[in-house]
Design an enzyme around this catalytic site. Structure first.
Site, short mmCIF file in Angstrom:
data_model
loop_
_atom_site.label_atom_id
_atom_site.label_comp_id
_atom_site.label_asym_id
_atom_site.label_seq_id
_atom_site.Cartn_x
_atom_site.Cartn_y
_atom_site.Cartn_z
N TYR A 68 -37.87 1.83 7.09
CA TYR A 68 -36.97 2.37 6.06
C TYR A 68 -35.91 1.36 5.68
O TYR A 68 -35.76 0.32 6.33
CB TYR A 68 -36.33 3.67 6.55
N LYS B 155 -36.84 -2.51 11.28
CA LYS B 155 -36.10 -1.32 10.85
C LYS B 155 -37.04 -0.12 10.86
O LYS B 155 -37.49 0.38 9.82
CB LYS B 155 -35.44 -1.53 9.48
N GLU C 143 -25.54 -4.15 19.73
CA GLU C 143 -25.10 -3.66 18.42
C GLU C 143 -24.72 -2.19 18.55
O GLU C 143 -24.89 -1.59 19.61
CB GLU C 143 -26.21 -3.85 17.38
N LEU D 177 -30.86 -5.40 14.94
CA LEU D 177 -31.28 -5.44 13.54
C LEU D 177 -30.36 -6.44 12.84
O LEU D 177 -29.13 -6.34 12.96
CB LEU D 177 -31.13 -4.06 12.90
N1 PMP Z 1 -28.05 -2.14 13.42
C1 PMP Z 1 -28.67 -0.94 13.35
C2 PMP Z 1 -29.39 -0.44 14.55
C3 PMP Z 1 -28.64 -0.21 12.15
O1 PMP Z 1 -29.27 0.98 12.07
C4 PMP Z 1 -27.91 -0.72 11.05
C5 PMP Z 1 -27.76 0.08 9.78
N2 PMP Z 1 -28.95 0.34 9.14
C6 PMP Z 1 -27.29 -1.97 11.17
C7 PMP Z 1 -27.39 -2.65 12.38
C8 PMP Z 1 -26.56 -2.58 10.01
O2 PMP Z 1 -27.47 -3.03 9.05
P1 PMP Z 1 -27.10 -3.10 7.50
O3 PMP Z 1 -25.87 -3.95 7.38
O4 PMP Z 1 -28.28 -3.73 6.88
O5 PMP Z 1 -26.86 -1.71 7.05
#
Ligand code: PMP
Length: 282
Positions: free
Chosen positions: A31, A145, A177, A201
């Site tokens: 996603y 993701k 994270e 991620l």
């Molecule tokens: N880490 C995880 C596990 C996440 O779910 C997200 C948000 N989708 C992020 C980091 C931040 O990613 P982004 O800046 O692309 O939203």
């Protein structure tokens, strides 16, 4: 509202999931969440490239090009007259009798996308949020993701139960994270976040912040840090598509420094807003 399902624009009420959809049964899919400001997607290309990378990593063949997807998503935004909000999209491995092995190639992925009104989190951006630390119990392909979010969901629920905004996860001695965000510390002028490997991620917001640090001569290190480093840091913040650059003012009920939003964090917030305005207008 109007949603996008397998290339068709249909009313929300008519979009139904099959009980043998692999996303529903296995979390077998991927996603993206894209911010929409002023009716325009922010960093759409980067999000769609990450989606494409995730799909390749798990062997789901997406039959749309990035420009076709962009056109469909722009139409979806306009059909819903969305100004400030998000766009959620996912691809699953499709509908097939339940069996762990992948279905045959004639089974097509299920693709859905929809929009949601969501204002910028102005109060959090100005005043900061509280977090707790929790053990990272997830798998070792957090770079994908994936729709499989059970570890993230359980981590976030611990934050909810502690009346905190987010959980910061750690694996052995390293902070990885948040449950749905990347985590940063600042010491003096130096900004630091976990390196982009299989344990996090690689956030699109993270990538933008790195670019902003580089363009503005700010010192940056992509290297894991410990819980001790987190607790001792001058400033802590988190980043994500929905949360942007959100200051963290307390960790495990202990204030970060004096519990005030730090200067480097504020500087990055300003640069980030400039980047939004440059791409999406005011
Ligand atoms: N880490 C995880 C596990 C996440 O779910 C997200 C948000 N989708 C992020 C980091 C931040 O990613 P982004 O800046 O692309 O939203």
């Amino acid at each position: 509202s109007t949603v996008l399902m397998n290339g068709e624009f249909i009313p929300r009420e008519e979009a139904k999931v099959d009980i043998e959809d692999r996303g529903y049964q296995f979390g077998d899919g991927i996603y993206e969440v894209i911010r929409v400001y002023n009716g325009k997607m922010f960093m759409a290309k980067e999000h769609l490239e990450r989606l494409s990378a995730s799909s390749e990593k798990i062997g789901i063949a997406i039959s749309y090009s990035i420009s076709e997807l962009t056109n469909l998503l722009e139409t979806l935004i306009s059909k819903n007259s969305l100004s400030t909000g998000i766009l959620y999209m996912q691809f699953t491995r499709g509908i097939s009798p339940r069996n762990h092995g992948f279905p045959t190639d004639d089974v097509t992925p299920t693709f859905i996308a929809y929009t949601k009104i969501m204002q910028r989190p102005l109060d959090n951006l100005e005043n900061g949020v509280s977090v707790i630390t929790v053990e990272d119990i997830r798998w070792s392909r957090c770079d994908i993701k994936s729709l499989n979010l059970l570890g993230n969901v359980m981590a976030k629920q611990k934050a909810v139960e502690a009346s905190c905004y987010e959980s910061i996860q750690y694996r052995e001695l390293s902070v990885t994270e948040g449950s749905s965000s990347n985590i940063w510390i600042v010491n003096g002028e130096k900004v630091q976040t976990h390196e982009a490997n299989q344990f996090i991620l690689n956030g699109i917001t993270r990538q933008k912040i790195i670019q902003l640090c580089n363009e503005n001569g700010m010192e940056l290190e992509e290297k894991a840090f410990s819980i001790e480093d987190l607790i001792d840091a001058d400033e802590v913040f988190l980043s994500s598509t929905t949360s942007e650059v959100t200051p963290i003012t307390s960790v495990n009920n202990v204030p970060v420094k004096e519990g005030k939003v730090g200067e480097v964090t504020k500087k990055l917030q300003g640069l980030f807003i400039d980047a939004i305005i440059a791409e999406c207008g005011q």
